[in-house]
Motif scaffolding. Sequence first.
Motif, PDB file in Angstrom:
ATOM      1  N   VAL A  44      15.145  15.171   0.228  1.00 59.89           N
ATOM      2  CA  VAL A  44      15.114  16.098   1.367  1.00 59.89           C
ATOM      3  C   VAL A  44      13.675  16.427   1.730  1.00 59.89           C
ATOM      4  O   VAL A  44      13.274  16.377   2.902  1.00 59.89           O
ATOM      5  N   ARG A  45      12.856  16.760   0.738  1.00 62.31           N
ATOM      6  CA  ARG A  45      11.443  17.091   0.997  1.00 62.31           C
ATOM      7  C   ARG A  45      10.667  15.897   1.531  1.00 62.31           C
ATOM      8  O   ARG A  45       9.680  16.053   2.242  1.00 62.31           O
TER       9      ARG A  45
ATOM     10  N   GLY B 236      11.971  13.800   3.552  1.00 67.72           N
ATOM     11  CA  GLY B 236      12.528  13.488   4.867  1.00 67.72           C
ATOM     12  C   GLY B 236      13.580  12.394   4.836  1.00 67.72           C
ATOM     13  O   GLY B 236      13.927  11.835   5.876  1.00 67.72           O
TER      14      GLY B 236
ATOM     15  N   THR C 284      16.958  12.267   4.444  1.00 72.16           N
ATOM     16  CA  THR C 284      18.196  13.044   4.386  1.00 72.16           C
ATOM     17  C   THR C 284      19.435  12.245   4.788  1.00 72.16           C
ATOM     18  O   THR C 284      20.545  12.717   4.632  1.00 72.16           O
ATOM     19  N   HIS C 285      19.233  11.052   5.300  1.00 71.80           N
ATOM     20  CA  HIS C 285      20.339  10.238   5.794  1.00 71.80           C
ATOM     21  C   HIS C 285      20.786   9.274   4.698  1.00 71.80           C
ATOM     22  O   HIS C 285      20.006   8.455   4.234  1.00 71.80           O
TER      23      HIS C 285
ATOM     24  N   ARG D  88      15.528   8.068   6.966  1.00 74.32           N
ATOM     25  CA  ARG D  88      15.173   9.323   7.642  1.00 74.32           C
ATOM     26  C   ARG D  88      16.285   9.779   8.592  1.00 74.32           C
ATOM     27  O   ARG D  88      16.570  10.955   8.695  1.00 74.32           O
ATOM     28  N   ASP D  89      16.871   8.821   9.316  1.00 73.74           N
ATOM     29  CA  ASP D  89      17.887   9.143  10.317  1.00 73.74           C
ATOM     30  C   ASP D  89      18.617   7.863  10.680  1.00 73.74           C
ATOM     31  O   ASP D  89      18.366   6.807  10.090  1.00 73.74           O
TER      32      ASP D  89
ATOM     33  N   ASP E   3      16.374   4.968  11.796  1.00 75.52           N
ATOM     34  CA  ASP E   3      15.701   4.358  10.646  1.00 75.52           C
ATOM     35  C   ASP E   3      16.677   3.460   9.882  1.00 75.52           C
ATOM     36  O   ASP E   3      16.332   2.352   9.476  1.00 75.52           O
TER      37      ASP E   3
END
Length: 154
Positions: free
Chosen positions: A61-62, A64, A66-67, A115-116, A119
Motif C-alpha cells: 500500500v505504501r 502504491g 494496491t491493485h 498500481r492500478d 498498470d
Amino acid sequence: MTDLLDPINRRILAELVANARIPVTELARKVGLSKTPVALRIRQLEEAGLITGYRAILSPVRLGLTHVTYVEMRLSDTRHKALEAFNAAIRLIPEVEECYMIAGGFDYLLKVRSRDMADYRRIMAEKLSALPHVASTSSYVAMEAVVEQGGAIL
C-alpha cells in the motif's frame, strides 16, 4: 524433523515469525531459556531448513501497489521443457508476487500486484502474455484483502 519441533522451538519460531529482529536476549526471556541455548536452537532450526531466511516485508500500500489481480494461465504445451521455460521466465517478472502450478482446469495461478488497472494491462500485454507457451489467461481483480498472512502457521 519433528523432534526439532518441540514446544520451545515452536515458541521460538512463532516469535521469529512475529518479529525476526527480536534480540536473542528478549527471545530467550520470552521462551524461558538463557541466551546461549536459544541461539543454539535458532542455528539448529536454520541448519535443518525450518528457517530459510530473514527479510524485510514491505508495505504494498505504501509503495502504491494496491491493485491485486489473480491470473489463471493455460499453457499450449505442458511437457517438461515447456514447464521449465515458463517457470524460469515467470521468476523474472517482479510484479508476480506468487505463482503456483495447479492441478485442474488451468496450469498456473498467479498473484500480480500493480498500481492500478492501466498498470496491470501494461504488465499483461508486455510481460505475462509474452511468456513462453501461454495459450490463454483469465484475470480476476481482488476487491479487498480480507486475510493476508506472510509466514507459516505453527
